[in-house]
Design an enzyme around this catalytic site. Structure first.
Site, mmCIF file in Angstrom:
data_model
loop_
_atom_site.group_PDB
_atom_site.id
_atom_site.type_symbol
_atom_site.label_atom_id
_atom_site.label_comp_id
_atom_site.label_asym_id
_atom_site.label_seq_id
_atom_site.Cartn_x
_atom_site.Cartn_y
_atom_site.Cartn_z
ATOM 1 N N PRO A 121 0.841 -1.202 -0.054
ATOM 2 C CA PRO A 121 0.074 -0.077 0.022
ATOM 3 C C PRO A 121 1.086 1.307 0.197
ATOM 4 O O PRO A 121 1.951 1.270 0.634
ATOM 5 C CB PRO A 121 -0.869 -0.194 1.297
ATOM 6 C CG PRO A 121 -0.750 -1.484 1.261
ATOM 7 C CD PRO A 121 0.427 -2.093 0.803
ATOM 8 N N CYS A 122 0.356 2.174 -0.896
ATOM 9 C CA CYS A 122 1.309 3.317 -1.190
ATOM 10 C C CYS A 122 0.800 4.811 -0.803
ATOM 11 O O CYS A 122 1.490 5.609 -1.225
ATOM 12 C CB CYS A 122 1.417 3.200 -2.690
ATOM 13 S SG CYS A 122 -0.318 3.394 -3.538
ATOM 14 N N GLN A 123 -0.249 4.697 -0.122
ATOM 15 C CA GLN A 123 -0.660 5.997 0.320
ATOM 16 C C GLN A 123 0.223 6.931 0.910
ATOM 17 O O GLN A 123 0.225 8.278 0.849
ATOM 18 C CB GLN A 123 -1.882 6.020 1.320
ATOM 19 C CG GLN A 123 -3.186 5.155 0.745
ATOM 20 C CD GLN A 123 -3.068 3.871 0.768
ATOM 21 O OE1 GLN A 123 -2.187 3.262 0.950
ATOM 22 N NE2 GLN A 123 -4.402 3.420 0.571
#
Length: 418
Positions: free
Chosen positions: A99-101
């Site tokens: 996940p890259c948020q």
């Protein structure tokens, strides 16, 4: 080295942080065998299960010791370490997109975001399984420096991961790749890291001659290597104007409609590609959003007054009291802006509305047979804990890009290059 067909030999991969399965699907289309995938959210896992576990076109092998349920990668590590050790020598590739948020330029870019540390779990599985190759996908911001507490630039997290993998004996190389250059009708720059075990980083470059490979891949797909696929090429057949509206039946909620699906009589090469394995059943996830007259009027104003393909200006937002920070009216003749997890970040190029889930999926290069599951949207506190269809699509790796990367890895393996 140019593009060539993949031989009969198949490599085996594991997909971590798999989402709804875009990366896995692309690798399978490239000829790789999926062993299993790990995804923590129930919504995304439900779509993954429907298409790639219970489906008929592509399927994971799935070991008997691993439950077919959504789970976190940490749960895999904590509860199945013995089984993972037993996979040494049996897994050629570990793929994944943590996940890259916390890295995204579209967000707050918080260096302390706990989601940034999920890459550590990816590395831990690599350390246990010791595959020959690694493939890690993330947002462009993964390779951008953060500001530390003193206001000074820290090193990009990509270099932290690179050093960790090199310490495990991997040669590591990475590039920023623009999805629109690989047949995806969307600009979407992505960070791609590829690593190979027992290789020196200084001598490892799987991206060598990338342009020659790219052209061959696109030609084989029937796509033009010199002109990107446009939004209209991808979703022009799904325009609502002139079509009958019928009840939407796949969302489990009454009162919603969708435009009756009509097979295009002159589909673009891109559309033919996405429909090549679909049977007579129309694609799902065609539900139209319910816009109030005020919202529709505002969207029409944006279409009438704003430059297409560009995020509306602060001046325009202020003048017309638009609270939304980023809205981009699409240009039908160009690739789309990046498809995000927020449905109202982009507007249809012709009609005053947001896109349907299926239209977003087309812009992400998902084939029409790939059916999304679960709720369409969520709001409020539930947004942190659920993964609705719009979010599944926005978080996914475009399958066509993943297919190209799978073929790139295979080409490198067959070449014996180091």
């Amino acid at each position: 080295m140019g593009f060539s067909e993949r031989p009969e030999r198949k490599g085996t991969f594991i997909d971590l942080f798999s989402g709804c399965g875009g990366l896995s699907l692309g690798l399978m289309q490239a000829g790789w065998d999926g062993l299993f995938a790990i995804e923590k959210t129930a919504g995304a896992y439900k779509t993954l299960e429907h298409n790639l576990i219970l489906g008929t076109r592509y399927k994971y092998q799935w070991p008997e010791w691993l439950p077919q349920i959504n789970m976190e990668v940490s749960h895999l590590i904590d509860n199945f370490q013995t089984e993972l050790v037993d996979l040494r020598g049996k897994v050629d590739l570990i793929a994944g997109g943590p996940p890259c948020q916390g890295f995204s330029h579209a967000g707050k870019r918080d260096p302390n975001d706990p989601r940034n540390k999920l890459a550590e779990q990816y590395i831990k599985v690599v350390e246990i399984v010791q595959p020959k190759y690694l493939l890690l996908e993330n947002v462009r911001g993964f390779n951008t420096k953060f500001k530390n507490s003193g206001g000074q630039d820290s090193i990009p997290y990509s270099l932290v991961v690179k050093k960790r993998l090199e310490a495990l004996g991997y040669g590591v190389s990475f590039r920023i790749i623009k999805s629109s250059e690989w047949g995806v009708p969307q600009h979407r720059p992505r960070f791609i890291m590829i690593a190979k075990r027992n290789t020196e980083s200084d001598n490892f470059d799987p991206f060598i001659d990338l342009e020659k490979f790219r052209r061959g891949f696109l030609v084989k797909k029937g796509l033009c290597p010199d002109k990107p696929v446009s939004v209209r090429d991808a979703i022009g057949d799904l325009e609502v104007t002139g079509k009958s509206l019928v009840p939407n039946l796949d969302s489990g909620r009454s009162g919603f409609v969708e435009a009756e699906f009509v097979q295009s009589s002159s589909p673009s090469n891109y559309l033919q590609l996405l429909q090549s394995q679909r049977d007579s059943t129309p694609p799902n996830s065609l539900r139209l959003a319910k816009h109030s007259e005020i919202v529709s009027s505002r969207f029409q104003l944006i279409l009438d007054k704003c430059e297409r393909g560009v995020t509306i200006s602060d001046e325009f937002r202020t003048k017309f009291n638009i609270k939304k920070q980023a809205i981009t009216p699409l240009d039908g003749d160009l690739p789309s802006a990046t498809v995000t997890t927020l449905p109202d970040d982009i507007l249809h190029y012709l009609e005053p509305r947001i896109l349907t889930v299926r239209e977003n999926a087309r812009l992400q290069s998902f084939p029409d047979w790939f059916a999304f599951q679960g709720v369409y949207t969520t709001g409020g506190k539930q947004r942190k804990y659920t993964c609705p269809r719009y979010t599944q699509v926005g978080n996914a790796v475009p399958p066509i890009l993943a297919e190209a990367l799978g073929m790139l890895l295979d080409r490198h393996e067959r070449s014996g290059a180091v």
